[in-house]
Design a protein around this motif. Structure first.
Motif, PDB file in Angstrom:
ATOM      1  N   UNK A  48     -63.117 -29.584 -25.303  1.00 52.96           N
ATOM      2  CA  UNK A  48     -62.642 -28.384 -25.832  1.00 52.96           C
ATOM      3  C   UNK A  48     -63.228 -27.056 -25.007  1.00 52.96           C
ATOM      4  N   UNK A  49     -62.646 -25.979 -25.335  1.00 49.21           N
ATOM      5  CA  UNK A  49     -63.142 -24.925 -24.525  1.00 49.21           C
ATOM      6  C   UNK A  49     -64.556 -24.135 -25.529  1.00 49.21           C
ATOM      7  N   UNK A  50     -65.218 -23.869 -24.580  1.00 51.04           N
ATOM      8  CA  UNK A  50     -66.402 -22.816 -25.205  1.00 51.04           C
ATOM      9  C   UNK A  50     -65.929 -21.204 -25.808  1.00 51.04           C
ATOM     10  N   UNK A  51     -66.196 -21.051 -26.839  1.00 49.42           N
ATOM     11  CA  UNK A  51     -65.630 -19.799 -27.397  1.00 49.42           C
ATOM     12  C   UNK A  51     -65.957 -18.675 -26.524  1.00 49.42           C
ATOM     13  N   UNK A  52     -67.021 -18.420 -25.625  1.00 45.55           N
ATOM     14  CA  UNK A  52     -67.003 -17.088 -25.030  1.00 45.55           C
ATOM     15  C   UNK A  52     -66.625 -17.380 -23.712  1.00 45.55           C
ATOM     16  N   UNK A  53     -66.115 -18.400 -23.042  1.00 49.16           N
ATOM     17  CA  UNK A  53     -65.885 -18.844 -21.746  1.00 49.16           C
ATOM     18  C   UNK A  53     -64.431 -18.071 -21.368  1.00 49.16           C
ATOM     19  N   UNK A  54     -64.176 -18.100 -20.048  1.00 50.10           N
ATOM     20  CA  UNK A  54     -63.013 -17.606 -19.648  1.00 50.10           C
ATOM     21  C   UNK A  54     -61.947 -18.674 -20.023  1.00 50.10           C
ATOM     22  N   UNK A  55     -60.893 -17.937 -20.349  1.00 51.80           N
ATOM     23  CA  UNK A  55     -59.739 -19.052 -20.810  1.00 51.80           C
ATOM     24  C   UNK A  55     -59.386 -19.909 -19.453  1.00 51.80           C
TER      25      UNK A  55
END
Length: 186
Positions: A48-55
């Motif tokens: 899953x992505x990390x909320x504050x990372x670049x998409x």
């Protein structure tokens, strides 16, 4: 969405993208083997992505562009041949990871709208996506085949708009024959 061979990608390339580019930054991800074998896709399918990372999806969409638009600039990302996701990826957890990356792209701070292009026989599988992105299916357009006469009218209207003179209807007939199917659908 629409049936195989109806011209969804052609409609996107020749019609939608040129119009959108007048107002927005437009990028397209073609869901093909190259994309599925990319390092970015591997990352998205496995975590899953990390909320504050670049998409990562935004990175994938703009990887071939010279300049990436700022977060303030309005962007439209087109997922072409999205049905390939369901063909290539059969593990539910991987799909969930990918859906969460889509959620970050749309709900993050990147000012992105999304266009999903998919064959109609895979449209029902998009309903799982709606669990992660409520409202994603609220706006939709179905592309259908047209008949011979409708194709002729479309071509005639297009050539009239750009002031091209055609000597006879035989020219229109030859154009239509290049794309007409055996059952008469265009």
């Amino acid at each position: 969405f629409g049936p195989l061979g109806v011209g969804k990608t052609s409609l996107i390339q020749a019609g939608l993208i040129p119009r959108l580019e007048q107002l927005f930054h437009v990028a397209k991800i073609h869901f093909n083997r190259e994309f599925f074998e990319s390092a970015l896709m591997e990352q998205m399918l496995n975590a899953d992505p990390v909320d504050d990372e670049v998409s990562l999806l935004l990175e994938a969409a703009y990887r071939w562009h010279k300049e990436k638009p700022s977060t303030e600039e309005r962007k439209v990302v087109i997922f072409d041949q999205f049905e390939e996701l369901f063909i290539w990826i059969d593990e539910h957890d991987c799909l969930v990871h990918f859906y969460n990356h889509m959620k970050l792209l749309l709900n993050g701070r990147w000012n992105v709208d999304l266009v999903i292009v998919v064959r109609d026989e895979f449209f029902a599988q998009l309903q799982d996506l709606e669990f992660y992105l409520p409202g994603i299916l609220d706006e939709q357009m179905r592309v259908k085949h047209i008949n011979h006469d409708a194709a002729k009218d479309i071509i005639r209207n297009a050539i009239d708009k750009v002031n091209i003179k055609v000597e006879s209807d035989d020219v229109l007939e030859r154009i239509i024959q290049t794309v007409e199917e055996e059952d008469g659908r265009v």
